[in-house]
Motif scaffolding. Structure first.
Motif, PDB file in Angstrom:
ATOM      1  N   LEU A 106       0.957  -1.244   0.010  1.00 45.19           N
ATOM      2  CA  LEU A 106      -0.153   0.042   0.011  1.00 45.19           C
ATOM      3  C   LEU A 106       0.682   1.042   0.030  1.00 45.19           C
ATOM      4  O   LEU A 106       0.535   2.113  -0.890  1.00 45.19           O
ATOM      5  N   PHE A 107       1.664   1.308   1.071  1.00 38.67           N
ATOM      6  CA  PHE A 107       2.484   2.726   0.918  1.00 38.67           C
ATOM      7  C   PHE A 107       3.577   2.590  -0.075  1.00 38.67           C
ATOM      8  O   PHE A 107       4.206   3.719  -0.313  1.00 38.67           O
ATOM      9  N   GLY A 108       3.849   1.441  -0.676  1.00 44.60           N
ATOM     10  CA  GLY A 108       4.540   1.376  -1.901  1.00 44.60           C
ATOM     11  C   GLY A 108       4.174   2.261  -3.135  1.00 44.60           C
ATOM     12  O   GLY A 108       4.730   2.451  -4.025  1.00 44.60           O
ATOM     13  N   MET A 109       2.766   2.582  -2.995  1.00 40.68           N
ATOM     14  CA  MET A 109       2.213   3.057  -4.284  1.00 40.68           C
ATOM     15  C   MET A 109       2.505   4.782  -4.245  1.00 40.68           C
ATOM     16  O   MET A 109       2.409   5.386  -5.287  1.00 40.68           O
ATOM     17  N   LEU A 110       3.310   5.139  -3.071  1.00 48.83           N
ATOM     18  CA  LEU A 110       3.809   6.567  -3.180  1.00 48.83           C
ATOM     19  C   LEU A 110       5.275   6.599  -2.746  1.00 48.83           C
ATOM     20  O   LEU A 110       5.647   6.326  -1.608  1.00 48.83           O
ATOM     21  N   PRO A 111       5.879   6.913  -3.632  1.00 49.06           N
ATOM     22  CA  PRO A 111       7.316   6.668  -3.568  1.00 49.06           C
ATOM     23  C   PRO A 111       8.008   7.542  -2.365  1.00 49.06           C
ATOM     24  O   PRO A 111       8.646   7.247  -1.369  1.00 49.06           O
ATOM     25  N   ASP A 112       7.671   8.971  -2.477  1.00 48.21           N
ATOM     26  CA  ASP A 112       8.136   9.776  -1.287  1.00 48.21           C
ATOM     27  C   ASP A 112       7.165   9.713  -0.140  1.00 48.21           C
ATOM     28  O   ASP A 112       7.646   9.394   1.127  1.00 48.21           O
ATOM     29  N   GLU A 113       5.872  10.092  -0.277  1.00 47.20           N
ATOM     30  CA  GLU A 113       5.205  10.237   0.935  1.00 47.20           C
ATOM     31  C   GLU A 113       4.858   8.744   1.685  1.00 47.20           C
ATOM     32  O   GLU A 113       4.696   8.900   2.781  1.00 47.20           O
ATOM     33  N   GLY A 114       4.923   7.810   0.713  1.00 46.30           N
ATOM     34  CA  GLY A 114       4.904   6.321   1.230  1.00 46.30           C
ATOM     35  C   GLY A 114       5.910   6.155   2.291  1.00 46.30           C
ATOM     36  O   GLY A 114       5.635   5.173   3.123  1.00 46.30           O
ATOM     37  N   LYS A 115       6.845   6.471   2.119  1.00 48.46           N
ATOM     38  CA  LYS A 115       8.010   6.350   3.110  1.00 48.46           C
ATOM     39  C   LYS A 115       7.709   7.007   4.462  1.00 48.46           C
ATOM     40  O   LYS A 115       8.016   6.102   5.453  1.00 48.46           O
ATOM     41  N   LYS A 116       7.169   8.108   4.454  1.00 52.50           N
ATOM     42  CA  LYS A 116       6.543   8.649   5.676  1.00 52.50           C
ATOM     43  C   LYS A 116       5.624   7.958   6.406  1.00 52.50           C
ATOM     44  O   LYS A 116       5.508   7.891   7.490  1.00 52.50           O
ATOM     45  N   LEU A 117       4.619   7.460   5.695  1.00 51.43           N
ATOM     46  CA  LEU A 117       3.532   6.875   5.959  1.00 51.43           C
ATOM     47  C   LEU A 117       3.896   5.653   6.553  1.00 51.43           C
ATOM     48  O   LEU A 117       3.429   5.180   7.599  1.00 51.43           O
ATOM     49  N   ARG A 118       5.103   4.693   5.973  1.00 58.33           N
ATOM     50  CA  ARG A 118       5.353   3.614   6.297  1.00 58.33           C
ATOM     51  C   ARG A 118       6.059   3.629   7.719  1.00 58.33           C
ATOM     52  O   ARG A 118       6.259   2.836   8.600  1.00 58.33           O
ATOM     53  N   ALA A 119       6.888   4.795   7.795  1.00 60.90           N
ATOM     54  CA  ALA A 119       7.733   5.006   9.034  1.00 60.90           C
ATOM     55  C   ALA A 119       6.687   5.306  10.233  1.00 60.90           C
ATOM     56  O   ALA A 119       7.036   4.818  11.463  1.00 60.90           O
ATOM     57  N   LEU A 120       5.466   5.979  10.027  1.00 65.80           N
ATOM     58  CA  LEU A 120       4.703   6.284  11.062  1.00 65.80           C
ATOM     59  C   LEU A 120       3.847   4.798  11.397  1.00 65.80           C
ATOM     60  O   LEU A 120       3.425   4.678  12.728  1.00 65.80           O
ATOM     61  N   TRP A 121       3.531   4.216  10.593  1.00 64.90           N
ATOM     62  CA  TRP A 121       2.948   2.754  10.634  1.00 64.90           C
ATOM     63  C   TRP A 121       4.010   1.893  11.526  1.00 64.90           C
ATOM     64  O   TRP A 121       3.541   1.532  12.472  1.00 64.90           O
ATOM     65  N   ASP A 122       5.013   2.042  11.097  1.00 64.47           N
ATOM     66  CA  ASP A 122       6.091   1.126  11.875  1.00 64.47           C
ATOM     67  C   ASP A 122       6.255   1.620  13.403  1.00 64.47           C
ATOM     68  O   ASP A 122       6.279   0.802  14.299  1.00 64.47           O
TER      69      ASP A 122
END
Length: 198
Positions: A106-122
């Motif tokens: 899911l977060f891989g759909m967004l190259p830049d913003e997805g990294k931030k979302l993934r970090a927040l999820w983690d």
């Protein structure tokens, strides 16, 4: 608008359309009146409102906006992984592995913003910051509140026992001792028929 900005907006709106699927993920918690189960999006909205209004009860000072954003995104992974009922007997490791694969997708759909979302999820998953600890408190107390409001219906249907509730909530006080104490006395004890001792 240049081509690069146009492409970025395409990616964002593709993601926004994809996360609309969160509304299709049914949970095992009844809404008011026990007329139906809530969905993940309703759960996220409810916790976000609660977090804003209850932030003063956090054990530690928190960034409220960060906590709210964490609550709004933490169950998005269930779009692919599905909801895991809290008392289903699935190991935390198994659930995390399934949800981590979903987060990658899911977060891989967004190259830049997805990294931030993934970090927040983690961060939510690790529960190692004041915001994540308080978010977990909200995530545990919101369904507890609805269960109480519907006369304990979901717990009764699933045959949930006190020991399971206490195990599930063994870290709830780490986000807010006050809210855990309140929830224990007002949302759990009326439905288990005995006082809960620490």
């Amino acid at each position: 608008m240049d081509q690069k900005e146009e492409e970025k907006l395409h990616q964002l709106f593709d993601f926004f359309r994809e996360i609309d699927k969160e509304k299709l993920i049914t949970r095992q918690t009844y809404v008011t009146g026990a007329v139906r189960m809530e969905d993940d999006a309703e759960h996220a909205w409810h916790m976000a409102v609660m977090a804003i209004m209850l932030a003063g009860y956090s054990n530690e000072k928190i960034d409220v906006l960060k906590t709210v954003f964490m609550l709004l995104i933490h169950d998005l992974v269930e779009i692919y992984a599905g909801d895991t009922y809290a008392y289903a007997g699935v190991s935390k490791e198994e659930q995390h592995e399934r949800e981590a694969r979903s987060a990658d997708r899911l977060f891989g759909m967004l190259p830049d913003e997805g990294k931030k979302l993934r970090a927040l999820w983690d961060e939510f998953e690790r529960a190692d910051t004041p915001e994540a600890r308080f978010a977990h408190t909200m995530d545990n107390i919101q369904p507890m509140m609805l269960n109480d409001y519907t006369g304990g219906k979901a717990w009764k249907e699933h045959g949930v026992h006190l020991a399971q509730i206490l195990k599930r909530n063994e870290h709830t006080a780490e986000g807010s001792e006050t809210l855990w104490d309140y929830a224990r006395r007002n949302f759990i004890e009326p439905h288990v028929g005995k006082e809960i001792k620490e």
